[in-house]
Design a protein around this motif. Structure first.
Motif, short mmCIF file in Angstrom:
data_model
loop_
_atom_site.label_atom_id
_atom_site.label_comp_id
_atom_site.label_asym_id
_atom_site.label_seq_id
_atom_site.Cartn_x
_atom_site.Cartn_y
_atom_site.Cartn_z
N TYR A 127 -25.78 -20.36 30.25
CA TYR A 127 -26.83 -19.40 29.95
C TYR A 127 -26.37 -18.43 28.85
O TYR A 127 -27.10 -18.14 27.91
N GLN A 128 -25.15 -17.94 28.99
CA GLN A 128 -24.62 -17.00 28.01
C GLN A 128 -24.52 -17.63 26.63
O GLN A 128 -24.83 -17.00 25.62
N GLU A 140 -28.00 -17.82 25.22
CA GLU A 140 -28.46 -16.50 24.80
C GLU A 140 -27.82 -16.10 23.46
O GLU A 140 -28.49 -15.59 22.57
#
Length: 175
Positions: free
Chosen positions: A158-159, A162
């Motif tokens: 996810y990071q 992002e």
């Protein structure tokens, strides 16, 4: 004639609770059909199926009792007039009339609001065992289907996404 014109559910509750002294009064009017209608038919909590069924049941009772209503000729009333009086459609009234031929369990399901008169009318043509089974399960909520669980992605993925999104957004602004 030993019939309960109003307060049937109170009577049932008293019987269930073994109440020894039930307060009852003999009815002294001259038109029991009109009395029952005035007490029950337009109670706000009755749905159209219940209202139409009460009327159809009352019409059957009026025919069999030999005591025609003086103010309302229920036993000989047209379907249209009965529908108008009960504030339902003609087809609902027709279904209610057919539903009075169903098994007692089905009729009770209609009275309790667990089944519509349309369902009861269809069931009235089925074998008694099928009617009883349908009445038993009527009104039960169907089990909810569980939503498929969303896939979880690891925090590190996810990071990364992002970070890439932010970089792409900045690139887009620069264009």
């Amino acid at each position: 004639q030993g019939k309960i014109l109003d307060g049937w559910h109170r009577y049932q509750a008293c019987v269930e609770l073994n109440v020894k002294k039930m307060r009852m009064a003999d009815w002294e009017g001259d038109d029991p059909v009109a009395f029952v209608l005035s007490q029950n038919l337009h109670r706000r909590h009755l749905n159209p199926s219940q209202r139409s069924f009460i009327f159809a049941e009352l019409a059957d009772w009026a025919k069999s009792s030999g005591r025609p209503s003086k103010s309302l000729q229920v036993a000989t009333m047209t379907l249209e007039k009965a529908a108008e009086l009960t504030q339902v459609s003609k087809s609902t009234m027709k279904n209610a009339k057919q539903a009075t031929q169903a098994q007692p369990e089905v009729q009770e399901a209609v009275k309790e609001g667990r089944m519509s008169v349309a369902e009861a009318a269809k069931l009235s043509k089925e074998p008694p065992a099928k009617q009883k089974q349908a009445a038993k399960t009527s009104g039960q909520k169907k089990p909810r289907q569980e939503k498929p669980k969303e896939e979880m992605i690891p925090l590190s993925v996810y990071q990364d996404l992002e970070t890439n999104y932010v970089a792409l957004a900045e690139e887009f602004k620069a264009c």
